[in-house]
Design an enzyme around this catalytic site. Structure first.
Site, PDB file in Angstrom:
ATOM      1  N   LYS A 248       0.865  -1.182   0.000  1.00  0.00           N
ATOM      2  CA  LYS A 248       0.000   0.000   0.000  1.00  0.00           C
ATOM      3  C   LYS A 248       0.901   1.232   0.000  1.00  0.00           C
ATOM      4  CE  LYS A 248      -4.088   1.950   2.242  1.00  0.00           C
ATOM      5  NZ  LYS A 248      -3.809   3.358   2.085  1.00  0.00           N
ATOM      6  N   ARG A 253      -3.781   8.789  -5.280  1.00  0.00           N
ATOM      7  CA  ARG A 253      -4.340   7.832  -6.233  1.00  0.00           C
ATOM      8  C   ARG A 253      -4.675   8.553  -7.528  1.00  0.00           C
ATOM      9  NH1 ARG A 253      -9.121   3.820  -4.463  1.00  0.00           N
ATOM     10  NH2 ARG A 253      -9.181   2.502  -6.306  1.00  0.00           N
ATOM     11  N   ARG A 268      -8.399  11.061  -7.300  1.00  0.00           N
ATOM     12  CA  ARG A 268      -9.568  10.280  -6.883  1.00  0.00           C
ATOM     13  C   ARG A 268     -10.782  11.171  -6.701  1.00  0.00           C
ATOM     14  NH1 ARG A 268      -8.684   7.612  -1.207  1.00  0.00           N
ATOM     15  NH2 ARG A 268     -10.914   7.877  -0.961  1.00  0.00           N
ATOM     16  N   PHE A 337      -1.745  -0.217 -10.292  1.00  0.00           N
ATOM     17  CA  PHE A 337      -2.316  -1.405  -9.648  1.00  0.00           C
ATOM     18  C   PHE A 337      -3.597  -1.932 -10.289  1.00  0.00           C
ATOM     19  CE2 PHE A 337      -3.421   2.192  -6.742  1.00  0.00           C
ATOM     20  CZ  PHE A 337      -4.806   2.193  -6.912  1.00  0.00           C
ATOM     21  N   ARG A 414     -17.392   1.133  -1.287  1.00  0.00           N
ATOM     22  CA  ARG A 414     -16.440   0.650  -0.285  1.00  0.00           C
ATOM     23  C   ARG A 414     -16.913  -0.733   0.145  1.00  0.00           C
ATOM     24  NH1 ARG A 414     -12.697   3.518   2.416  1.00  0.00           N
ATOM     25  NH2 ARG A 414     -13.588   5.584   2.142  1.00  0.00           N
TER      26      ARG A 414
HETATM   27  P1  AMP Z   1      -7.467   4.531   2.180  1.00  0.00           P
HETATM   28  O1  AMP Z   1      -7.234   5.820   1.423  1.00  0.00           O
HETATM   29  O2  AMP Z   1      -6.776   4.468   3.485  1.00  0.00           O
HETATM   30  O3  AMP Z   1      -8.929   4.153   2.189  1.00  0.00           O
HETATM   31  O4  AMP Z   1      -6.771   3.343   1.368  1.00  0.00           O
HETATM   32  C1  AMP Z   1      -7.057   3.033   0.042  1.00  0.00           C
HETATM   33  C2  AMP Z   1      -6.094   3.793  -0.816  1.00  0.00           C
HETATM   34  O5  AMP Z   1      -4.831   3.186  -0.837  1.00  0.00           O
HETATM   35  C3  AMP Z   1      -6.483   3.854  -2.251  1.00  0.00           C
HETATM   36  O6  AMP Z   1      -7.440   4.833  -2.471  1.00  0.00           O
HETATM   37  C4  AMP Z   1      -5.161   4.156  -2.934  1.00  0.00           C
HETATM   38  O7  AMP Z   1      -4.978   5.566  -2.993  1.00  0.00           O
HETATM   39  C5  AMP Z   1      -4.115   3.638  -1.975  1.00  0.00           C
HETATM   40  N1  AMP Z   1      -3.281   2.556  -2.483  1.00  0.00           N
HETATM   41  C6  AMP Z   1      -1.942   2.474  -2.319  1.00  0.00           C
HETATM   42  N2  AMP Z   1      -1.449   1.374  -2.858  1.00  0.00           N
HETATM   43  C7  AMP Z   1      -2.471   0.697  -3.416  1.00  0.00           C
HETATM   44  C8  AMP Z   1      -2.586  -0.543  -4.119  1.00  0.00           C
HETATM   45  N3  AMP Z   1      -1.538  -1.315  -4.344  1.00  0.00           N
HETATM   46  N4  AMP Z   1      -3.826  -0.906  -4.515  1.00  0.00           N
HETATM   47  C9  AMP Z   1      -4.905  -0.142  -4.267  1.00  0.00           C
HETATM   48  N5  AMP Z   1      -4.862   1.026  -3.599  1.00  0.00           N
HETATM   49  C10 AMP Z   1      -3.652   1.445  -3.175  1.00  0.00           C
END
Ligand code: AMP
Length: 553
Positions: A248, A253, A268, A337, A414
């Site tokens: 991650k 994004r 995003r 990804f 989600r």
């Molecule tokens: P969160 O923003 O904490 O909800 O986590 C999801 C986010 O992780 C996504 O919106 C991406 O911006 C980020 N992300 C980073 N690496 C990856 C990956 N390998 N696959 C999907 N999302 C990723």
């Protein structure tokens, strides 16, 4: 169609808080609109004149708008400011001021929706020399013919703060109700096109069959699929059976679109940042195929080979000047990804297929553009996922993603098919709606920030906490300066601002609290970072807070 008819609908929407009533009012409106005007009316109901992802901006601030109002109603800007302070909002203030003027004016021509819509759109196309005065001319053209109720909603639309309690979900239900089409199809069409105006038109003219035909298209951004938090790596893998676990990356994004040879990069929040990241454009020209496509990935900044803190990347993504210098000082890397479109839409294909297409078409540029680091994990090799997690943290990344290999790509949702597991506890993304200035030597700094979450039904913001720690003095100064620009009202040391700044906040616990509109509050909140990659529409919802509270009980 008369703009007054629309103004009456806005008023009716404002006078009820019931979701069902709002939906019925809107459905009746949508049914009554004739011909090609439907997309315009739909989008105006959201308080906008361009789709959310459009890079067009009206570019009218409150000062310019007050100047126009002052000319039309013949009062000073100071008087308008007083009225806004008293009424608490530009719309109500305009209604009042226009009603005073109304007694002495003869309205020659009633305003039509067509005219207001096209003039407001024209505002966005004005730039360069004399832009301000040409914008004022346009505002005068509409406002000088506006009746008080119309002025109330025109001014709010210009400032993009309609406040009638209508979010996209209600519009979708209304489209479905108005034209008798399945709400799930409306939602799907919306997620894929991000253009509710078009969705309404297709629902009316071509029904369910037409909606089914709508699909994603390079050049038009898609709402990203979102991740849920996993309780543990083991339980997540167990539940999914077979999962792709990936590093991650902690950056921004992006969706990378290529259409007829042109590359477009969106965040995003569907913001077009192509001009800010010419280096990414150059890199993907080399690394990704020469076809129409939509790829998804994360951009991070690497300094001396290690991921740099998230704040670095914000210097890059929305930058309008000094780009050549920053390209060198703050170099970007891209980890791809997912692929949503490659010669054809791919979102209904399982991840395992999408990933194999991704790997077969990408020509990696080591350290610059790579496929995300991935391991294929099943119940027999869960330790590979745990190792990946440890390695990610060691390398300075955030954690891992755990993805169901059989899952299609579901935009905007989600769900349980894509999970995340991080080293740090979960945070909330909340929008700043007000604040309090410090005392004494810190009187010029906003020291405490009033934060709000979104009510997902009405779109309204509900306060949940004050946060006063986590920011250094320089950042406090920058935030305070930005707040000044956004002030709606100020009383003593307190101020209220237009919701624009999103903060990611950590906390120790969620508690019930009558003190805040959401009914909840955060204990020991700390700002983790400023999230300029998120818009007020992206902040966490009250129902998420409610569910975290439920979970922690
Ligand atoms: P969160 O923003 O904490 O909800 O986590 C999801 C986010 O992780 C996504 O919106 C991406 O911006 C980020 N992300 C980073 N690496 C990856 C990956 N390998 N696959 C999907 N999302 C990723």
């Amino acid at each position: 169609m008369l703009y007054m008819d629309l103004a009456r609908v806005y008023k009716a929407l404002e006078s009820t808080t019931k979701r069902l009533e709002k939906t019925e009012i809107l459905a009746e409106l949508f049914r009554s609109v004739e011909g090609e005007l439907l997309p315009a009316v739909t989008i105006l109901m959201l308080g906008r004149v361009f789709p959310t992802w459009s890079s067009e901006e009206l570019g009218v601030g409150i000062k310019l708008l007050m100047k126009a109002i002052s000319t039309v109603v013949g009062v000073s800007v100071e008087e308008i400011e007083d009225e806004i302070r008293e009424q608490g909002d530009i719309g109500l203030a305009s209604e009042k001021l226009f009603s005073r003027k109304a007694q002495t004016t003869f309205f020659s021509k009633p305003l039509t929706v067509e005219l207001v819509y096209s003039k407001l759109r024209a505002l966005a196309s004005i730039s360069g020399e004399r832009a301000q005065s040409r914008k004022i001319d346009i505002l005068l053209e509409i406002l000088s013919q506006a009746k008080p109720l119309e002025a109330k909603y025109i001014t709010r639309t210009v400032l993009e703060e309609l406040r009638v309690g209508v979010a996209e979900g209600i519009i979708r239900d209304a489209i479905s109700g108005a034209f008798g089409v399945d709400p799930a199809l409306v939602e799907r069409a919306h997620m894929l096109t991000n253009d509710l105006g078009m969705v309404a038109l297709v629902a009316r003219d071509e029904g369910e069959e037409g909606l089914k035909k709508l699909n994603l298209e390079p050049g038009r951004p898609v709402k990203p699929m979102l991740a849920q938090l996993a309780d543990s790596i083991e339980s997540a893998v167990q539940e999914l059976g077979r999962a792709f676990c990936e590093t991650k990356y902690d950056g921004v994004r992006v969706q990378i679109h290529r259409k007829s040879g042109e590359i477009l990069i969106f965040t995003r929040r569907l913001e077009n940042i192509t001009l800010a990241v010419p280096d990414i454009v150059e890199m993907v020209e080399e690394a990704l195929p020469d076809t129409d496509y939509i790829f998804e990935g994360e951009i991070i900044v690497k300094i001396d080979g290690r991921p740099a803190s998230f704040q670095y990347i914000l210097q890059r993504v929305r930058r309008k000047y000094d780009i050549d210098r920053l390209k060198v000082e703050v170099p970007l890397s891209l980890y791809v990804f997912d692929v949503l479109y490659h010669e054809r839409p791919l979102i209904d294909e399982p991840l395992i297929k999408r990933r194999s297409i991704l790997e077969s078409v990408i020509s990696e540029i080591p350290g610059k553009v790579e496929a995300s680091h991935m391991v294929d994990v099943g119940p027999d090799n869960v330790e590979d996922a745990v190792n990946l997690f440890n390695e990610s943290i060691r390398e300075g990344h955030e954690g891992i993603m755990i993805k169901d290999v059989m899952a299609p790509y579901i935009p905007g949702i989600r769900g349980k098919k894509m999970l995340k597991f991080k080293a740090e506890p979960e945070t909330l993304d909340l929008v700043v709606v007000g604040g309090t200035y410090g005392r004494g030597k810190r009187a010029h700094l906003v020291g405490s920030y009033l934060l709000a979450a979104r009510d997902e039904d009405t779109g309204e913001l509900m306060t949940v906490a004050h946060v006063a720690t986590g920011l250094d003095d320089q950042t406090l100064q920058e935030l305070s300066d930005r707040m000044e620009e956004l002030i709606i009202e100020r009383k003593g040391r307190k101020l209220w601002v237009k919701p624009e700044i999103v903060l990611e906040v950590a906390y120790s616990e969620i508690v019930k609290s009558p003190e805040y509109e959401s009914g909840y509050s955060l204990r020991f909140p700390v700002v983790k970072r400023i999230r300029d990659d998120l818009s007020p529409e992206d902040v966490d919802t009250v129902s998420r807070i409610r569910s975290i509270f439920g979970e922690s009980e």
